[in-house]
Write a protein that holds these residues in place. Structure first.
Motif, short mmCIF file in Angstrom:
data_model
loop_
_atom_site.label_atom_id
_atom_site.label_comp_id
_atom_site.label_asym_id
_atom_site.label_seq_id
_atom_site.Cartn_x
_atom_site.Cartn_y
_atom_site.Cartn_z
N SER A 110 -7.20 27.21 -25.04
CA SER A 110 -7.56 26.21 -24.02
C SER A 110 -8.11 24.93 -24.64
CB SER A 110 -8.57 26.80 -23.03
OG SER A 110 -9.83 26.98 -23.65
N VAL A 111 -8.56 25.00 -25.89
CA VAL A 111 -9.09 23.82 -26.57
C VAL A 111 -7.96 22.85 -26.92
CG1 VAL A 111 -10.24 23.03 -28.68
CG2 VAL A 111 -11.15 24.98 -27.42
N ASN A 112 -6.80 23.37 -27.30
CA ASN A 112 -5.66 22.53 -27.64
C ASN A 112 -4.42 23.08 -26.94
OD1 ASN A 112 -3.62 20.99 -28.78
ND2 ASN A 112 -4.49 21.06 -30.85
N LEU A 113 -4.20 22.61 -25.71
CA LEU A 113 -3.10 23.14 -24.90
C LEU A 113 -1.73 22.79 -25.47
CD1 LEU A 113 -4.49 22.57 -21.29
CD2 LEU A 113 -4.43 24.69 -22.61
N LEU A 114 -1.60 21.64 -26.12
CA LEU A 114 -0.32 21.27 -26.72
C LEU A 114 0.05 22.24 -27.84
CD1 LEU A 114 2.14 19.45 -27.08
CD2 LEU A 114 0.73 18.00 -28.56
N LEU A 115 -0.90 22.53 -28.73
CA LEU A 115 -0.64 23.48 -29.81
C LEU A 115 -0.33 24.87 -29.24
CD1 LEU A 115 -0.50 24.11 -32.83
CD2 LEU A 115 -2.98 24.53 -32.75
N ALA A 116 -1.07 25.27 -28.22
CA ALA A 116 -0.82 26.58 -27.59
C ALA A 116 0.57 26.61 -26.95
CB ALA A 116 -1.90 26.88 -26.55
N LEU A 144 3.43 20.27 -7.94
CA LEU A 144 2.63 19.65 -8.99
C LEU A 144 3.34 19.69 -10.34
CD1 LEU A 144 -0.95 20.91 -8.07
CD2 LEU A 144 -0.04 18.59 -7.83
N VAL A 145 4.00 20.79 -10.62
CA VAL A 145 4.76 20.89 -11.87
C VAL A 145 5.91 19.88 -11.83
CG1 VAL A 145 6.32 22.38 -13.20
CG2 VAL A 145 4.14 23.28 -12.40
N ALA A 146 6.59 19.79 -10.70
CA ALA A 146 7.76 18.90 -10.59
C ALA A 146 7.37 17.43 -10.72
CB ALA A 146 8.48 19.14 -9.27
N VAL A 147 6.31 17.02 -10.04
CA VAL A 147 5.95 15.60 -10.07
C VAL A 147 5.32 15.18 -11.40
CG1 VAL A 147 5.73 15.42 -7.57
CG2 VAL A 147 3.70 15.87 -8.95
N SER A 148 4.79 16.15 -12.14
CA SER A 148 4.18 15.81 -13.42
C SER A 148 5.12 16.07 -14.60
CB SER A 148 2.87 16.58 -13.62
OG SER A 148 3.11 17.96 -13.71
N TRP A 149 6.33 16.59 -14.32
CA TRP A 149 7.29 16.85 -15.37
C TRP A 149 7.86 15.54 -15.87
CZ3 TRP A 149 12.51 16.35 -16.46
CH2 TRP A 149 12.99 17.16 -17.50
N PRO A 150 8.10 15.28 -17.09
CA PRO A 150 8.09 16.18 -18.24
C PRO A 150 6.72 16.32 -18.92
CG PRO A 150 8.97 14.09 -18.96
CD PRO A 150 8.68 13.97 -17.47
N TRP A 151 5.73 15.55 -18.47
CA TRP A 151 4.42 15.60 -19.13
C TRP A 151 3.75 16.97 -18.99
CZ3 TRP A 151 5.22 11.90 -22.08
CH2 TRP A 151 5.82 10.73 -21.63
N SER A 152 4.01 17.64 -17.87
CA SER A 152 3.40 18.96 -17.68
C SER A 152 3.92 19.98 -18.69
CB SER A 152 3.63 19.47 -16.26
OG SER A 152 5.01 19.57 -15.98
N SER A 153 5.10 19.70 -19.26
CA SER A 153 5.64 20.64 -20.25
C SER A 153 4.83 20.62 -21.55
CB SER A 153 7.11 20.34 -20.54
OG SER A 153 7.26 19.05 -21.08
N LEU A 154 4.00 19.60 -21.73
CA LEU A 154 3.18 19.52 -22.93
C LEU A 154 1.95 20.43 -22.87
CD1 LEU A 154 3.25 15.66 -23.55
CD2 LEU A 154 4.63 17.42 -24.67
N TRP A 155 1.53 20.80 -21.65
CA TRP A 155 0.30 21.57 -21.52
C TRP A 155 0.42 22.82 -20.66
CZ3 TRP A 155 -1.09 22.07 -16.51
CH2 TRP A 155 -0.64 21.10 -15.63
N LEU A 197 2.50 25.55 -20.43
CA LEU A 197 2.64 26.86 -21.07
C LEU A 197 1.38 27.24 -21.83
CD1 LEU A 197 6.29 26.60 -22.44
CD2 LEU A 197 5.49 27.82 -20.43
N GLY A 198 0.75 26.28 -22.47
CA GLY A 198 -0.51 26.54 -23.17
C GLY A 198 -1.60 26.96 -22.21
N MET A 199 -1.64 26.32 -21.04
CA MET A 199 -2.65 26.69 -20.05
C MET A 199 -2.39 28.10 -19.51
SD MET A 199 -3.79 24.80 -16.52
CE MET A 199 -2.33 25.30 -15.64
N VAL A 200 -1.14 28.41 -19.22
CA VAL A 200 -0.80 29.75 -18.74
C VAL A 200 -1.17 30.79 -19.80
CG1 VAL A 200 1.13 31.27 -18.13
CG2 VAL A 200 0.98 28.98 -17.13
N LEU A 201 -0.86 30.50 -21.06
CA LEU A 201 -1.20 31.41 -22.15
C LEU A 201 -2.72 31.58 -22.26
CD1 LEU A 201 -0.36 33.07 -24.65
CD2 LEU A 201 -0.52 30.93 -25.96
N ALA A 202 -3.47 30.48 -22.19
CA ALA A 202 -4.93 30.55 -22.30
C ALA A 202 -5.53 31.37 -21.17
CB ALA A 202 -5.53 29.14 -22.32
#
Length: 187
Positions: free
Chosen positions: A37-43, A145-156, A158-163
């Motif tokens: 959760s500290v670095n969602l992009l890396l996650a 929310l995923v659709a309107v923030s895509w493609p930027w939501s793809s940066l965080w 999956l990391g948030m779901v994983l965290a």
């Protein structure tokens, strides 16, 4: 169902090692979730690599299976499926941000479809209708929310779901370990 039945036959809940193992593994998973959760992009990138590696391994197994099928036409179909897996996995490994983007779209579609399905089911059944409607609406809002923030939501995303998954699994395992300790002290 009691605790002994849940653990399976031959498992002892009296030993201190078992509950300590659950608590230790749970704490490790929760810590990994906090780190994610500290670095969602890396996650997100790491999660994409893991999915890509799993798909690549699956593609290799499917390819071996394709050569073991007796009918040529079936073998060709299995081989094509294996190649599709291998190509998709390679793209995810070579370009994890593209892979994360595709997975994010898939998550959005899945959220929307499950939300719509729950709304349809809510109007077919009267029991728990309000909760099912609420659950469906929340899933649809999440999809929007995923659709309107895509493609930027793809940066965080999956990391948030994983965290969140790592933290919740870790907490659950720790709580289970504490319940094992309580059950062992009662015996």
């Amino acid at each position: 169902m009691n605790l002994k039945m849940a653990l399976g036959p031959g498992t002892s809940i009296s030993g201190p090692q078992l509950w300590r193992t659950f608590i230790g593994i749970g704490a490790a998973l929760a810590l990994l979730g906090i780190l994610a959760s500290v670095n969602l992009l890396l996650a997100t990138i790491l999660a994409t690599y893991v999915v890509g590696a799993a798909m690549f391994a699956g593609g290799i197994f499917q390819l071996f299976h394709a050569f073991s099928v007796r009918r040529f036409s079936s073998g060709v179909l299995w081989g094509l499926a294996a190649l599709l897996y291998l190509i998709t996995a390679s793209i995810m490994i070579v370009d994890p941000l593209l892979g994360a983007s595709v997975l994010t779209v898939f998550i959005g579609i899945t959220l929307a479809a499950s939300g719509i399905a729950r709304l349809i089911l809510a109007f077919r059944h009267s029991e728990g209708r309000a909760w099912m409607i609420l659950s469906g609406v929340i899933s649809i809002i999440a999809a929007v929310l995923v659709a309107v923030s895509w493609p930027w939501s793809s940066l965080w995303l999956l990391g948030m779901v994983l965290a969140i998954d790592l933290i919740s699994q870790g907490v659950m395992l720790m709580l289970f370990g504490f319940s094992l300790r309580s059950a062992a002290s009662v015996q």
